[in-house]
Write a protein that holds these residues in place. Structure first.
Motif, PDB file in Angstrom:
ATOM      1  N   LEU A  73       7.820  17.719  32.934  1.00  0.00           N
ATOM      2  CA  LEU A  73       7.814  16.992  32.050  1.00  0.00           C
ATOM      3  C   LEU A  73       7.105  15.447  32.271  1.00  0.00           C
ATOM      4  N   LEU A  74       7.422  15.146  33.536  1.00  0.00           N
ATOM      5  CA  LEU A  74       7.383  13.848  34.157  1.00  0.00           C
ATOM      6  C   LEU A  74       5.760  13.745  34.305  1.00  0.00           C
ATOM      7  N   ILE A  75       4.954  14.531  34.039  1.00  0.00           N
ATOM      8  CA  ILE A  75       3.448  14.536  34.192  1.00  0.00           C
ATOM      9  C   ILE A  75       2.784  14.379  32.867  1.00  0.00           C
ATOM     10  N   ARG A  76       3.586  14.316  31.678  1.00  0.00           N
ATOM     11  CA  ARG A  76       3.121  14.370  30.203  1.00  0.00           C
ATOM     12  C   ARG A  76       2.696  12.930  29.914  1.00  0.00           C
ATOM     13  N   PRO A  77       1.708  12.758  28.993  1.00  0.00           N
ATOM     14  CA  PRO A  77       1.298  11.696  28.599  1.00  0.00           C
ATOM     15  C   PRO A  77       2.429  10.969  27.843  1.00  0.00           C
ATOM     16  N   LYS A  78       2.169   9.549  28.292  1.00  0.00           N
ATOM     17  CA  LYS A  78       3.564   8.655  28.197  1.00  0.00           C
ATOM     18  C   LYS A  78       3.569   7.902  26.800  1.00  0.00           C
ATOM     19  N   SER A  79       2.166   7.898  25.976  1.00  0.00           N
ATOM     20  CA  SER A  79       2.395   7.009  24.773  1.00  0.00           C
ATOM     21  C   SER A  79       2.231   8.048  23.678  1.00  0.00           C
ATOM     22  N   GLY A  80       2.763   7.589  22.688  1.00  0.00           N
ATOM     23  CA  GLY A  80       2.581   8.153  21.318  1.00  0.00           C
ATOM     24  C   GLY A  80       3.628   9.033  20.664  1.00  0.00           C
ATOM     25  N   GLY A  81       4.826   9.188  21.618  1.00  0.00           N
ATOM     26  CA  GLY A  81       5.748  10.151  21.203  1.00  0.00           C
ATOM     27  C   GLY A  81       7.057   9.629  21.608  1.00  0.00           C
ATOM     28  N   PRO A  82       8.223  10.553  21.452  1.00  0.00           N
ATOM     29  CA  PRO A  82       9.502   9.970  21.671  1.00  0.00           C
ATOM     30  C   PRO A  82       9.683  10.117  23.160  1.00  0.00           C
ATOM     31  N   GLU A  83      10.508   9.297  23.402  1.00  0.00           N
ATOM     32  CA  GLU A  83      10.765   8.954  24.795  1.00  0.00           C
ATOM     33  C   GLU A  83      12.157   9.601  25.145  1.00  0.00           C
ATOM     34  N   PHE A  84      11.833  10.617  26.324  1.00  0.00           N
ATOM     35  CA  PHE A  84      13.268  11.262  26.856  1.00  0.00           C
ATOM     36  C   PHE A  84      13.512  11.275  28.139  1.00  0.00           C
ATOM     37  N   SER A  85      12.603  10.280  28.880  1.00  0.00           N
ATOM     38  CA  SER A  85      12.794  10.287  30.383  1.00  0.00           C
ATOM     39  C   SER A  85      14.226  10.442  30.959  1.00  0.00           C
ATOM     40  N   ASP A  86      15.055   9.849  30.135  1.00  0.00           N
ATOM     41  CA  ASP A  86      16.513   9.772  30.730  1.00  0.00           C
ATOM     42  C   ASP A  86      17.263  11.217  30.732  1.00  0.00           C
ATOM     43  N   TYR A 106      -5.989  12.549  33.309  1.00  0.00           N
ATOM     44  CA  TYR A 106      -4.734  12.014  34.322  1.00  0.00           C
ATOM     45  C   TYR A 106      -4.159  13.310  34.459  1.00  0.00           C
ATOM     46  N   GLN A 107      -3.569  13.954  33.448  1.00  0.00           N
ATOM     47  CA  GLN A 107      -2.495  15.027  34.118  1.00  0.00           C
ATOM     48  C   GLN A 107      -3.188  15.865  34.806  1.00  0.00           C
TER      49      GLN A 107
END
Length: 478
Positions: free
Chosen positions: A104-117, A178-179
């Motif tokens: 999941l750390l490779i996913r696109p980072k924009s446009g959706g919910p943030e759940f990195s934590d 990018y991915q």
């Protein structure tokens, strides 16, 4: 696992034996499929069905996407070996770091919910590319060991093809430039191919949605899809993502040639988010003042491995076994080492994922449009009328959930949609389908979302890198 060789597949026309390996690195579980191509022979698709510490995984067709690193950054355990008895204690004594969900750390980072934590941190000094490379290297080792012992003269067979293996790497819908570059870097770092033009040419990418379509074709499409040209929605419900794709048979072409009829979607509501919801509930409401709150990690782990999988009735209480008979806290519904939850509470953990699937499929069914004209610049014109969608195919590990499948069938069935599950190993749909993609490449028209229009990308150059170009990552906002 027996080989798959549909009657419509044609013999391999190459002049030299070739090995095709497909790696499906999932958020929670990973699988390997392969095909040995012999000149003049119809290719068969096989799955790697034995792994180290085989007895710790159900069905043995996939392994956990889990690794342990020691303090010097070396992999000490991976796959099923990382969940065998005593591993937690061994890791604790050795100061090892557990890594999971790293995809999941490779996913696109924009446009959706943030759940990195919510994603466990990487080991110190390691990048996600390095971690992925380590895991790909492990999968390569597993594939080599399996092929050597599962085929006559396996060592000779491996030696004859190992220097020029072709790889198919699957990834969620919408993971593009990018991915793919990150994954390709990991493939090179894992020393699967050299960092040359020729080496890169031996790596193909395919979206999980398109791989799942190929698997569905090989394992039996609903009759109306071929006979009547009815649309089909493929739902790949995995550990991290839910990928939604829709296709129809391409008119005037071979029977098993397809085209997209809507933009592929990728939603971050896979099965891990059911576990995340359970953790939030237990941590925030249910156990915050209990003496057993310190057992939260153990309780959540037991929920993920057992309770979540067998849940099928919201009218019955559910139990999470995490301790022994002396573990009791009646005020918090803990008796004899079991935590009791109401079925309705557990159903709420699934609700965002369930709503994501049903809303997305209904949206696709309402808005599917059949491409009717393609210009020389690959601009696409669509029919003004909706294309009839009749069937929904569920694949992926999350589709093994009786609760998810029953509720999806209930909701979509009321709208006249036929929900089916292929008979054969739905959790291997992506890896098997990825090999089929390499052999057949049945999707000839794909839709890409640009700034103001939908374009077709089906040029020969695009085909070599795809299944993936043109997919649009979309996030479900519940």
């Amino acid at each position: 696992m027996g080989p798959s060789s549909p009657t419509n597949r044609t013999p391999y026309t190459g002049t030299r034996r070739r090995l095709v390996l497909a790696f499906d690195v999932g958020t929670t579980y990973s699988g390997i499929s392969y095909s040995i191509l012999d000149p003049g022979q119809v290719p068969e698709i096989r799955g790697v069905a034995r792994f180290p510490a085989n007895e710790y995984i159900s069905g043995a067709s996939k392994i956990p996407t889990v690794m342990y690193y020691d303090e010097e950054g070396r992999v000490r355990a991976a796959g099923a070996e990382a969940i065998q008895d005593g591993m937690l204690e061994t890791a604790l004594d050795g100061g090892w770091v557990k890594i999971e969900w790293f995809k999941l750390l490779i996913r696109p980072k924009s446009g959706g919910p943030e759940f990195s934590d919510k994603i466990p941190p990487l080991p110190p000094g390691k990048t996600v590319v390095q971690v992925l490379a380590d895991f790909l290297q492990y999968l390569q080792t597993c594939a080599e060991a399996y092929i050597k012992v599962s085929h006559p003269s396996g060592q000779e067979l491996w030696d004859s093809v190992s220097s020029e293996i072709h790889y198919v790497i699957s990834h969620p819908n919408g993971w593009e430039g990018y991915q793919q570059s990150q994954i390709r870097r990991a493939v090179v770092l894992a020393r699967l191919v050299p960092d040359t033009t020729e080496g890169h040419a031996r790596v193909l990418f395919v979206t999980e949605g398109e791989a799942s379509l190929h698997f569905t074709i090989d394992n039996g499409l609903p009759a109306g899809v071929i006979d009547e040209g009815e649309g089909i929605v493929v739902v790949d419900a995995g550990g991290g993502t839910i990928d939604i794709s829709a296709y129809t048979k391409k008119a005037g072409c071979a029977p098993y040639t397809f085209e997209e009829i809507t933009i592929p979607q990728c939603h971050f509501f896979g099965s891990v988010f059911v576990t995340i919801n359970a953790r939030l509930f237990l941590d925030g409401e249910y156990l915050c003042d209990s003496d057993y709150h310190e057992e939260l990690e153990n309780i959540v782990r037991s929920f993920d491995k057992s309770t979540k999988i067998r849940f099928n009735n919201d009218q019955q209480p559910q139990f999470i076994r995490f301790g022994g008979t002396r573990d009791n806290d009646p005020a918090y519904n803990i008796r004899f080492g079991q935590l009791k939850l109401s079925g309705t509470d557990v159903a709420k953990f699934f609700e965002p994922s369930l709503k994501c699937v049903t809303d997305s499929v209904l949206g696709v069914a309402a808005n599917a449009r059949k491409p009717i004209k393609v210009s020389a610049r690959y601009n696409i014109t669509f029919s003004n009328a909706s294309h009839r969608v009749e069937h929904v195919v569920l694949v992926g590990g999350f589709s093994a959930s009786d609760w998810l499948v029953s509720k999806v069938r209930q909701v979509l069935g009321q709208r006249g949609l036929n929900v089916v599950l292929p008979d054969n190993y739905v959790n291997k749909a992506v890896s098997d389908g990825a090999v089929s993609f390499y052999l057949e490449q049945r999707v000839k028209t794909r839709i890409a979302k640009t700034t103001e229009q939908e374009n077709l990308r089906s040029s020969p150059g695009a085909m070599a890198q795809r299944g993936s170009l043109g997919a649009s990552t979309q996030f479900y906002q519940g």
